[in-house]
Write a protein that holds these residues in place. Structure first.
Motif, PDB file in Angstrom:
ATOM      1  N   ALA A  28       0.875  -1.041   0.033  1.00 58.33           N
ATOM      2  CA  ALA A  28       0.282  -0.302   0.205  1.00 58.33           C
ATOM      3  C   ALA A  28       1.190   1.127   0.300  1.00 58.33           C
ATOM      4  CB  ALA A  28      -0.914  -0.312   0.813  1.00 58.33           C
ATOM      5  N   LYS A  29       0.679   2.417  -0.976  1.00 52.91           N
ATOM      6  CA  LYS A  29       1.179   3.626  -0.513  1.00 52.91           C
ATOM      7  C   LYS A  29       0.040   4.651   0.133  1.00 52.91           C
ATOM      8  CE  LYS A  29       4.009   2.957  -4.121  1.00 52.91           C
ATOM      9  NZ  LYS A  29       4.917   3.930  -5.570  1.00 52.91           N
ATOM     10  N   CYS A  30       0.803   5.722   1.018  1.00 48.67           N
ATOM     11  CA  CYS A  30      -0.736   6.642   1.666  1.00 48.67           C
ATOM     12  C   CYS A  30      -0.104   8.004   1.539  1.00 48.67           C
ATOM     13  CB  CYS A  30      -0.549   6.416   2.687  1.00 48.67           C
ATOM     14  SG  CYS A  30      -1.143   5.247   2.983  1.00 48.67           S
ATOM     15  N   TRP A  31      -0.367   9.150   1.320  1.00 52.74           N
ATOM     16  CA  TRP A  31       0.122  11.143   0.968  1.00 52.74           C
ATOM     17  C   TRP A  31      -1.255  11.504   1.408  1.00 52.74           C
ATOM     18  CZ3 TRP A  31      -2.009   7.314  -2.752  1.00 52.74           C
ATOM     19  CH2 TRP A  31      -3.225   7.688  -3.200  1.00 52.74           C
ATOM     20  N   GLY A  32      -0.819  12.763   1.531  1.00 54.17           N
ATOM     21  CA  GLY A  32      -1.322  13.862   2.476  1.00 54.17           C
ATOM     22  C   GLY A  32      -0.858  14.073   4.382  1.00 54.17           C
TER      23      GLY A  32
END
Length: 647
Positions: free
Chosen positions: A206-210
């Motif tokens: 998974a990847k996340c951002w913010g």
């Protein structure tokens, strides 16, 4: 009740979080499917359901048009989203909704102040509008004020609020039309959270951002990122969900991992330490709900059991002893629990079959078993399942109430002021029907009165009414529910706790948070606790002056406080010991800014002091400190916030 395996339980848990893309009961929602399966999505204060024929119905709060039926009128039963056909997926966000259509396009409706509808404007829409320039979409998610879609080619686009980089395009500029998430390929599912987003990739990573102040991106840092970063050490994920300040993933073996804020133990790993990388949710002991009482707390576990910890002098921990516990202890003989509530010195739980059990102090019959004898293990609430099952339960100081599935309610315990609502002032150790109450959707029991939120956004209260705290224009106690005058668009209700997200009832006054971020108060006002610039008591709600963008409110003995959307706070009313937090001890009849407080996410007020929980899981308190209630290691009062040590 149908039994499900651990994997299904965990999917149900994460699917309830804001922005979850996995329909309840499904193990994974993979991009590319166009099969229409009925699904449901719960947003901020509304819900939407996808029907097998590709239409959508929504219900709940509708102040911004998030129900999509062309009006801004709340609906307590599902209403058809106007002109929407061919939907294959649905997502309900903070105050907006989006639908993925079979042709790979999308439509959104509701609040649009940050461009979260994606149609190139910032104008609210009460009927669906087309998301501009979006084609080939395969999955969709609606966050607090932004939206995201996965495309069939494994890329993704987001639109709306971007203050923390949650759109993933390398900037922090809001976008009212979709922008490409930078460097993201092979995405199969997406989740838009409070101020961050996450994507599940085809290889199970998974990847996340913010926003990442609390580690919710899972990459081992607390640095915001406006482009996707890899979630460290996560493999074999099959579903993902982004909450307000934390994220969770379900793994193929039916376990789960979470990361981010953990001040309340929401990561499920037995600690209260934030984690910037995924930690394992502790097996079958995973908590699915938590409730904090007077001096104890209780957690509901995924297997239908419960644990409590803290003060136990009346047996409120339910483990058969009266010995305090600083770590969770199992509530004896409790199975099939689906909801829990911790009161002043007792606790109650709702069971899957619609019955209830309570334990702890019972001097006023608040355990509901026909006696006034304390119980250190759960006892059955008598006659509660007769006719209609209970769907919610609340424990006050000396009485308890249950909301029934048909919108009525029953209460039991102390009734000196009529707080049981049955037209008498006779205490009852078994449940009695609250007279004339219908269409209730939430209930709360305070010290000597009770309140219910109705499906139309109004409220009714009953019991003690000195200084007008029932809000009906009088100061006469009422043993049956009376309408809170001039109150509309209320979004939640809480009586007598001093900590609330909607309606907060203090010792002698009450306050309501409205859907538009303003507030109204009523009752005693000698110290300005109404916040309307006067010291005149009011038996009907008055507007709190100059308060906007409030997201939480709490009413204490003689002062009130509100958290604002920007993480600051304001207080008003009695200030003898600095409980308003503005550096003075002067009362104020209008809100004043709490000095030096930022990133607040929750607030609680008591007699002469106030406390706020911060986004990083720490806390600050201010006001009277004679007994060390500020938690700073001293007994010196403070008129400005001081850090609570060891949090």
């Amino acid at each position: 009740m149908r039994r499900v395996g651990l994997a299904s339980v965990l999917v149900l848990i994460v699917a309830g979080l804001v922005g979850a893309t996995v329909p309840a009961g499904a193990v994974a929602h993979r991009a590319g499917s166009r099969t229409v399966k009925p699904a449901i999505s719960a947003g901020g204060s509304h819900s939407c359901g996808l029907l097998a024929n590709g239409t959508v119905k929504c219900w709940g709060l509708n102040g911004s048009g998030q129900l999509g039926n062309g009006s801004t009128t709340n609906a307590s039963t599902p209403v058809v989203v106007s002109g929407l056909t061919g939907a294959v997926a649905i997502a309900a966000g903070g105050s907006h909704s989006c639908a993925l259509l079979a042709n790979g396009t999308a439509k959104c409706w509701g609040l649009n102040g940050s461009g979260q509808l994606g149609n190139g404007t910032t104008t609210n829409a009460s009927t669906p509008v087309v998301v501009s320039g979006l084609t080939g979409a395969a999955a969709i998610s609606a966050g607090n004020a932004h939206s995201c879609a996965v495309l069939a080619n494994g890329t993704a686009k987001c639109w709306g609020n971007n203050g923390s980089g949650q759109l993933g395009n390398g900037s922090t500029t809001n976008a009212s039309t979709p922008v490409v998430v930078s460097g993201l390929t092979s995405a199969v599912a997406i989740a838009a959270g409070g101020s961050h987003s996450c994507a599940l990739l085809a290889n199970g990573t998974a990847k996340c951002w913010g926003f990442n102040l609390l580690g919710e991106l899972g990459n081992g840092t607390t640095t915001n990122s406006s482009t996707p970063v890899v979630v460290s050490g996560l493999t074999s994920a099959i579903a993902i969900s982004a909450g307000t300040y934390h994220s969770c993933a379900v793994l193929a073996n039916g376990t789960a991992k979470c990361w981010g804020l953990n001040g309340s133990g929401q990561l499920g790993n037995g600690t209260t330490t934030n984690a910037s990388t995924p930690v394992v949710v502790s097996g079958l002991t995973n908590a699915v709900a938590i409730s904090a009482g007077g001096s104890h707390s209780c957690g509901l576990l995924a297997n239908g059991t419960a644990k409590c910890w803290g003060l136990n002098g009346s047996g409120q921990l339910g483990n058969g002893t009266t010995t305090n516990a600083s770590t969770p202890v199992v509530v004896s003989g409790l199975t099939g629990a689906v909801a829990i509530s911790a009161g002043g010195s007792h606790s109650c739980t709702l069971l899957a079959n619609g019955t209830a059990k309570c334990w702890g102090k019972n001097s006023s019959g608040q355990l509901g078993n026909g006696t006034t004898t304390n119980a250190s293990t759960p006892v059955v609430v008598s006659g509660l399942s007769s006719g209609t099952a209970a769907v919610a339960i609340t424990a006050g100081d000396f009485h308890s109430c249950a909301l029934l599935a048909n919108g009525t309610a029953k209460c039991w315990g102390n009734n000196y002021y009529g707080q049981l609502g049955n037209g008498t002032t006779t205490s009852s150790s078994t449940p009695v029907v609250v007279s004339g109450l219908a269409t209730a959707v939430a209930i709360s029991a305070g010290e000597f009165h009770s309140c219910a939120l109705l499906a139309n956004g109004t409220a009714k209260c009953w019991g003690y009414n000195a200084d007008g705290r029932l809000g009906n224009g009088t100061t006469t106690d009422s043993s049956t529910p009376v309408v809170v005058s001039g109150l509309a668009n209320a979004v939640a209700i809480s009586a007598g706790t001093g900590l609330a997200q909607g309606l907060a009832v203090g010792d002698s006054h009450s306050c309501a948070l409205l859907a538009n971020g303003t507030a109204k108060c009523w009752g005693y006002n000698a110290y300005g606790e109404m916040g309307n610039g006067t010291t005149t008591s009011s038996s009907t709600p008055v507007v709190v002056s100059g308060l906007a963008n409030a997201v939480a409110i709490a009413a204490g003995d003689n002062h009130s406080c509100a958290v604002l959307a920007n993480g600051t706070a304001k207080c008003w009313g009695h200030n003898a010991y600095g409980a308003l937090g503005n550096g003075t001890t002067t009362d104020s009849s209008t809100p004043v800014v709490v000095s030096g407080l930022a990133n607040a996410v929750a607030i609680a007020v008591n007699g002469f002091h106030s406390c706020a929980v911060l986004a990083n899981g720490t806390a600050k308190c201010w006001g009277y400190n004679g007994n060390g209630q500020l938690g700073d290691g001293t007994t010196t009062s403070s008129a400005t916030p001081v850090a609570v040590l060891g949090l």
